[in-house]
Design a protein around this motif. Structure first.
Motif, mmCIF file in Angstrom:
data_model
loop_
_atom_site.group_PDB
_atom_site.id
_atom_site.type_symbol
_atom_site.label_atom_id
_atom_site.label_comp_id
_atom_site.label_asym_id
_atom_site.label_seq_id
_atom_site.Cartn_x
_atom_site.Cartn_y
_atom_site.Cartn_z
ATOM 1 N N TYR A 188 10.471 29.515 5.933
ATOM 2 C CA TYR A 188 11.711 29.316 5.183
ATOM 3 C C TYR A 188 12.850 30.134 5.784
ATOM 4 O O TYR A 188 13.980 29.665 5.904
ATOM 5 C CB TYR A 188 11.517 29.696 3.715
ATOM 6 C CG TYR A 188 12.765 29.457 2.889
ATOM 7 C CD1 TYR A 188 13.073 28.184 2.435
ATOM 8 C CD2 TYR A 188 13.648 30.501 2.602
ATOM 9 C CE1 TYR A 188 14.234 27.947 1.703
ATOM 10 C CE2 TYR A 188 14.805 30.274 1.877
ATOM 11 C CZ TYR A 188 15.095 28.994 1.429
ATOM 12 O OH TYR A 188 16.252 28.767 0.716
ATOM 13 N N TRP A 246 5.521 25.689 9.302
ATOM 14 C CA TRP A 246 5.128 24.972 8.086
ATOM 15 C C TRP A 246 3.702 24.444 8.211
ATOM 16 O O TRP A 246 2.882 24.601 7.300
ATOM 17 C CB TRP A 246 6.091 23.817 7.814
ATOM 18 C CG TRP A 246 7.502 24.250 7.577
ATOM 19 C CD1 TRP A 246 8.539 24.200 8.466
ATOM 20 C CD2 TRP A 246 8.040 24.828 6.382
ATOM 21 N NE1 TRP A 246 9.687 24.706 7.893
ATOM 22 C CE2 TRP A 246 9.413 25.096 6.617
ATOM 23 C CE3 TRP A 246 7.502 25.134 5.133
ATOM 24 C CZ2 TRP A 246 10.245 25.650 5.657
ATOM 25 C CZ3 TRP A 246 8.334 25.692 4.174
ATOM 26 C CH2 TRP A 246 9.681 25.947 4.435
ATOM 27 N N ILE A 283 8.936 24.378 -1.145
ATOM 28 C CA ILE A 283 9.772 25.267 -0.334
ATOM 29 C C ILE A 283 10.323 24.529 0.883
ATOM 30 O O ILE A 283 11.482 24.719 1.280
ATOM 31 C CB ILE A 283 8.968 26.508 0.106
ATOM 32 C CG1 ILE A 283 8.568 27.334 -1.116
ATOM 33 C CG2 ILE A 283 9.783 27.369 1.064
ATOM 34 C CD1 ILE A 283 9.737 27.845 -1.924
ATOM 35 N N SER A 285 14.180 23.921 1.875
ATOM 36 C CA SER A 285 14.704 24.236 3.199
ATOM 37 C C SER A 285 15.502 23.064 3.762
ATOM 38 O O SER A 285 16.567 23.239 4.359
ATOM 39 C CB SER A 285 13.544 24.590 4.141
ATOM 40 O OG SER A 285 14.014 24.897 5.434
ATOM 41 N N SER A 309 14.614 31.840 -1.532
ATOM 42 C CA SER A 309 15.288 30.578 -1.852
ATOM 43 C C SER A 309 16.239 30.743 -3.030
ATOM 44 O O SER A 309 17.267 30.060 -3.107
ATOM 45 C CB SER A 309 14.254 29.487 -2.148
ATOM 46 O OG SER A 309 13.497 29.792 -3.302
#
Length: 402
Positions: A104, A114, A169, A173, A327
């Motif tokens: 992230y 990822w 997440i 992103s 985030s």
């Protein structure tokens, strides 16, 4: 097995230096055992999860060689094997979370981190399956079997949850990349329409994650902060969908509920400071948005790079929430205030819809949750080594989060 065996909250297990097993094992295994004990006695900042995996797998190999060579071993050895394998799976869980955090922070939704994180989670889940198989073959005590079953069930659910959170997440992103590409003072209708095209899908992902999280309560991953985070995202995404079909009153009600959930995670001062976004100083507002949406976090410089300085201390002890906090700081909170400004402005000047404040009525707009099924990578014990099928390449054949 040590206390609290029916919950993952106490993991990783600590091996006792005065355990009966020290009188059973030979010196070479005791050395490997002491190496494992050392990894848990050292500060987390000085030993990484990969090192823990290697160290504990070496000990697991030695124990399994001893076990299969002896044919029949004492119950204390079986218990030791169980704790060691559970710990290795736990370390895979930790490194999966750490890799998600790095992914992230990289601000590149297409990077390999990822999928690497997904591989670590699959390895951890696969090791739990291996653990179950050998435990079922050898455990004679019914009570112990039940403890093992409960523990591994919770661990498996946590791996499923982490994979689902990884998808959430990654979605955040990608959204951050879209919004920050041409960050402006106000979200224009075209931008909201683009966000709205996938907002219901993202809400479904969050609902699926929330449903799984409810089953993981009492363990090492889920706490009240995580549940509030997911609920906040659900209302946030659904508010965008409602706004795009000209239901501004419902959208405002959804966003208000999202903010209520946020206030259980971050101090009110952090949201109040963002109210500058509704000021008439367009230049200052634009600069703050760009900084917030394009900010990159680099380890210890996190505090220095925090755009909206907190006036109240607020700590996150849960590793998952440390990931989600990124985030919150650089995307969700700025986006929330942008949306609040846009919704209110539209409703006051064009829509004139009554704000829906009834939570039960708002919840009627919830779609069914969407969740994916994580399949573990198969492990095998061959030639004295416990190995996953994907060998030593953490990025090999790991697929994609979607």
């Amino acid at each position: 097995m040590c206390d609290n065996t029916m919950s993952t909250k106490g993991l990783p297990y600590k091996l006792s230096g005065s355990s009966k097993i020290t009188t059973v094992l030979k010196n070479d295994l005791l050395i490997l055992r002491n190496n494992c004990i050392s990894t848990l006695n050292i500060s987390r900042s000085k030993v990484d999860s990969i090192t823990c995996i290697d160290t504990w797998l070496n000990y697991a190999n030695g124990l399994l060689i001893y076990r299969y060579g002896a044919g029949s071993v004492e119950a204390v050895v079986e218990e030791e094997i169980a704790m060691v394998l559970v710990n290795v799976a736990t370390f895979y869980q930790d490194v999966g979370i750490e890799t998600l955090h790095r992914a992230y922070e990289s601000s590149q939704p297409s990077n390999n981190l990822w999928t690497t994180s997904g591989t670590y989670l699959k390895r951890g889940l696969g090791l739990i399956c291996f653990f179950r198989a050998i435990s079922q073959m050898n455990a004679a005590n019914e009570a112990k079997n039940m403890q093992i079953l409960n523990l591994t069930n919770q661990l498996s659910l946590e791996f499923q949850l982490l994979q689902q959170l990884g998808i959430v997440i990654l979605a955040l992103s990608k959204l951050r990349a879209k919004v920050s590409k041409n960050a402006i003072a106000d979200l224009e209708p075209e931008q909201l329409k683009e966000l709205g095209a996938s907002s219901v899908f993202y809400a479904k992902l969050c609902i699926g994650s929330y449903n799984t999280a409810l089953q993981c309560q009492g363990g090492r991953i889920v706490d009240g902060l995580l549940l509030n985070f997911l609920q906040s995202l659900i209302y946030l995404f659904l508010s965008i969908s409602q706004y795009n079909i000209d239901e501004c009153g419902i959208a405002i009600g959804m966003l208000q509920e999202s903010i209520k959930k946020l206030l259980n995670i971050v101090p009110n001062s952090q949201l109040k400071e963002l109210d500058i976004l509704s000021s008439s100083d367009i230049t200052k507002k634009r600069d703050l948005i760009k900084k917030a949406l394009k900010r990159k976090i680099h380890g210890t410089s996190l505090k220095k790079q925090h755009i909206f300085e907190k006036k109240e201390p607020f700590s996150f002890k849960n590793d998952v929430m440390l990931l989600l906090k990124s985030s919150l700081d650089d995307f969700i909170i700025p986006l929330t205030v942008l949306l609040r400004y846009r919704y209110q402005r539209t409703n006051e000047n064009f829509s004139f819809k009554p704000v829906e404040n009834d939570v039960n009525k708002l919840n009627e707009f919830f779609p069914s949750g969407k969740s994916s099924n994580l399949e573990g990578i198969t492990w095998a014990f061959q030639d004295g080594h416990l190995m996953p099928e994907d060998s030593n390449d953490a990025t090999h054949n790991c697929g994609n989060y979607f």
